[in-house]
Write a protein that holds these residues in place. Structure first.
Motif, PDB file in Angstrom:
ATOM      1  N   LYS A  35      32.145  55.074  57.519  1.00 17.94           N
ATOM      2  CA  LYS A  35      31.884  53.656  57.789  1.00 17.94           C
ATOM      3  C   LYS A  35      32.744  53.071  58.898  1.00 17.94           C
ATOM      4  CE  LYS A  35      30.727  52.815  52.897  1.00 17.94           C
ATOM      5  NZ  LYS A  35      29.403  52.173  52.974  1.00 17.94           N
TER       6      LYS A  35
ATOM      7  N   PRO B 252      37.829  36.229  67.633  1.00 18.05           N
ATOM      8  CA  PRO B 252      37.466  36.164  66.209  1.00 18.05           C
ATOM      9  C   PRO B 252      38.667  36.509  65.320  1.00 18.05           C
ATOM     10  CG  PRO B 252      35.979  37.634  67.422  1.00 18.05           C
ATOM     11  CD  PRO B 252      37.100  37.297  68.340  1.00 18.05           C
TER      12      PRO B 252
ATOM     13  N   ARG C 200      39.861  37.182  61.302  1.00 22.10           N
ATOM     14  CA  ARG C 200      39.324  37.471  59.975  1.00 22.10           C
ATOM     15  C   ARG C 200      40.468  37.608  58.972  1.00 22.10           C
ATOM     16  NH1 ARG C 200      35.760  35.819  62.320  1.00 22.10           N
ATOM     17  NH2 ARG C 200      33.696  36.696  62.741  1.00 22.10           N
TER      18      ARG C 200
ATOM     19  N   VAL D 280      34.382  45.857  57.017  1.00 22.03           N
ATOM     20  CA  VAL D 280      34.218  46.605  58.260  1.00 22.03           C
ATOM     21  C   VAL D 280      33.706  45.660  59.352  1.00 22.03           C
ATOM     22  CG1 VAL D 280      33.118  48.556  59.416  1.00 22.03           C
ATOM     23  CG2 VAL D 280      33.676  48.721  56.979  1.00 22.03           C
ATOM     24  N   TYR D 281      34.412  45.689  60.485  1.00 24.06           N
ATOM     25  CA  TYR D 281      34.022  44.874  61.641  1.00 24.06           C
ATOM     26  C   TYR D 281      33.717  45.809  62.813  1.00 24.06           C
ATOM     27  CZ  TYR D 281      36.274  41.440  58.698  1.00 24.06           C
ATOM     28  OH  TYR D 281      36.616  40.660  57.619  1.00 24.06           O
ATOM     29  N   GLN D 282      32.598  45.516  63.464  1.00 28.85           N
ATOM     30  CA  GLN D 282      32.187  46.338  64.609  1.00 28.85           C
ATOM     31  C   GLN D 282      32.444  45.564  65.891  1.00 28.85           C
ATOM     32  OE1 GLN D 282      28.595  48.744  64.248  1.00 28.85           O
ATOM     33  NE2 GLN D 282      27.838  47.772  66.111  1.00 28.85           N
TER      34      GLN D 282
ATOM     35  N   SER E 166      31.673  45.083  69.440  1.00 32.69           N
ATOM     36  CA  SER E 166      30.622  45.451  70.383  1.00 32.69           C
ATOM     37  C   SER E 166      30.698  44.596  71.632  1.00 32.69           C
ATOM     38  CB  SER E 166      29.242  45.279  69.734  1.00 32.69           C
ATOM     39  OG  SER E 166      29.165  46.035  68.564  1.00 32.69           O
ATOM     40  N   SER E 167      30.658  43.264  71.444  1.00 40.10           N
ATOM     41  CA  SER E 167      30.527  42.376  72.600  1.00 40.10           C
ATOM     42  C   SER E 167      31.702  42.502  73.558  1.00 40.10           C
ATOM     43  CB  SER E 167      30.394  40.930  72.132  1.00 40.10           C
ATOM     44  OG  SER E 167      31.516  40.565  71.354  1.00 40.10           O
TER      45      SER E 167
END
Lengths: 81, 250
Positions: free
Chosen positions: B37, B225, B227, B240-242, B244-245
């Motif tokens: 994951k 961001p 969290r 879980v953090y993805q 991408s940007s």
């Protein structure tokens, strides 16, 4: 027993400073003639001990234990940032 | 599909797990598949109850030997018994990287991911923060928070990488404290941490713990961001953090 700010403050310090507890995340909510302890801990032993220690320290205070166990399941989703 | 194939970075994170012998084995079933994951696991402090080496060995047993690198910082609970050096050693003996005003760089596919970590400290936020004024105790409290944030900022800026992650125990923003009593915000975080994060470009995520009754999502004034991954907030073994940007060319 009258629950005023002094009692509430003593209870709050007990939850944090008693080495058997050391919990900073339990809220004390006045409920009827007593208090409700609200929050989550990591084990059932800790939950039971908190309520026992508080009952010992304040024998005339009705204490309701609304403390749950924090869940530890696997995440099913991913947050895209 | 692996994250390498997707060209992104997946970050698992949790804080405030407060391990002791009574919790051993609770997290392990959920951790067995963390490699499917995520690319790394961040531990956002308050890993123990009282900050003893014995409790830290429980943390090492529970979170060591996983399929992904594990990177940790200590929290205020981990300092309680003045054994932070022993706590750190026990974690490191278990294969966990421990950061304090320092950083590490991991390679995920072609991406160099830098993680800077620090416990941080309190002090408060705009309009309601402590100042270096008056009694020496007040000055010391305020100065400690500012200096901790400055040292953290230096560690973040010095990372040689493609994307940065900020890992603290105390919160850099008030957004993720929503749910906590307003009166204790100055003990939960400091705007100096957000200043440090915003001063360095390329920070894709800031992770913290500490605020059990807070909320999960926030943003620094600079748009990073934030969290809050305190276990009672995320209510599962880890999030879980993805990223991408931040990795996508503009």
């Amino acid at each position: 027993m009258i629950i005023d700010q002094h009692v509430e403050s003593e209870l709050h310090q007990l939850l944090i400073e008693d080495a058997r507890i050391s919990e900073q995340g339990i809220r004390i909510v006045r409920a009827g003639d007593g208090v409700s302890l609200v929050g989550e801990v990591e084990s059932a032993e800790r939950r039971d001990l908190i309520c026992r220690v508080v009952a010992e320290a304040f024998p005339d205070l009705p204490v309701r234990c609304n403390i749950g166990l924090t869940r530890v399941q696997e995440p099913q989703d991913v947050e895209e940032l | 599909m692996t994250s390498e194939a997707e060209g992104c970075v997946r970050v698992a994170a949790v804080g405030d797990v407060h391990l002791d012998a009574d919790v051993l084995g609770r997290y392990r079933p959920a951790l067995e598949h963390v490699g499917d994951k995520a690319d790394m696991l961040l531990l956002a402090g308050d890993l123990t109850r009282h900050g003893t080496a014995e409790e830290a060995r429980c943390v090492a047993q529970e979170f060591g030997g996983l399929a992904v690198p594990v990177i940790a910082i200590l929290g205020n609970h981990d300092y309680h018994c003045d054994q932070q050096a022993e706590v750190t050693k026990a974690l490191e003996d278990g294969g966990i990287t421990v950061l304090e005003h320092s950083g590490t760089v991991l390679r995920v596919g072609d991406v160099r991911v830098g993680v800077a970590g620090a416990k941080g400290f309190g002090g408060g936020f705009a309009g309601a923060c402590a100042s270096e004024f008056g009694e020496p105790e007040m000055k010391a409290f305020t100065r400690h928070g500012r200096e901790a944030a400055e040292r953290f900022g230096t560690a973040l800026a010095e990372l040689d990488c493609d994307v940065r992650i900020a890992l603290t125990h105390y919160s850099p923003v008030p957004d993720t404290l929503l749910g906590e009593p307003l009166e204790i915000y100055p003990f939960l975080g400091s705007y100096h941490l957000a200043q440090a994060i915003d001063a360095t470009p390329g920070v894709g995520l800031a992770v913290h713990g500490h605020a059990h009754a807070g909320s999960e999502r926030g943003t620094t004034p600079g748009g990073v961001p934030v969290r809050n991954v305190a276990h009672p907030v995320i209510k599962q073994a880890y999030n879980v953090y993805q990223l991408s940007s931040v990795l996508t060319p503009a």
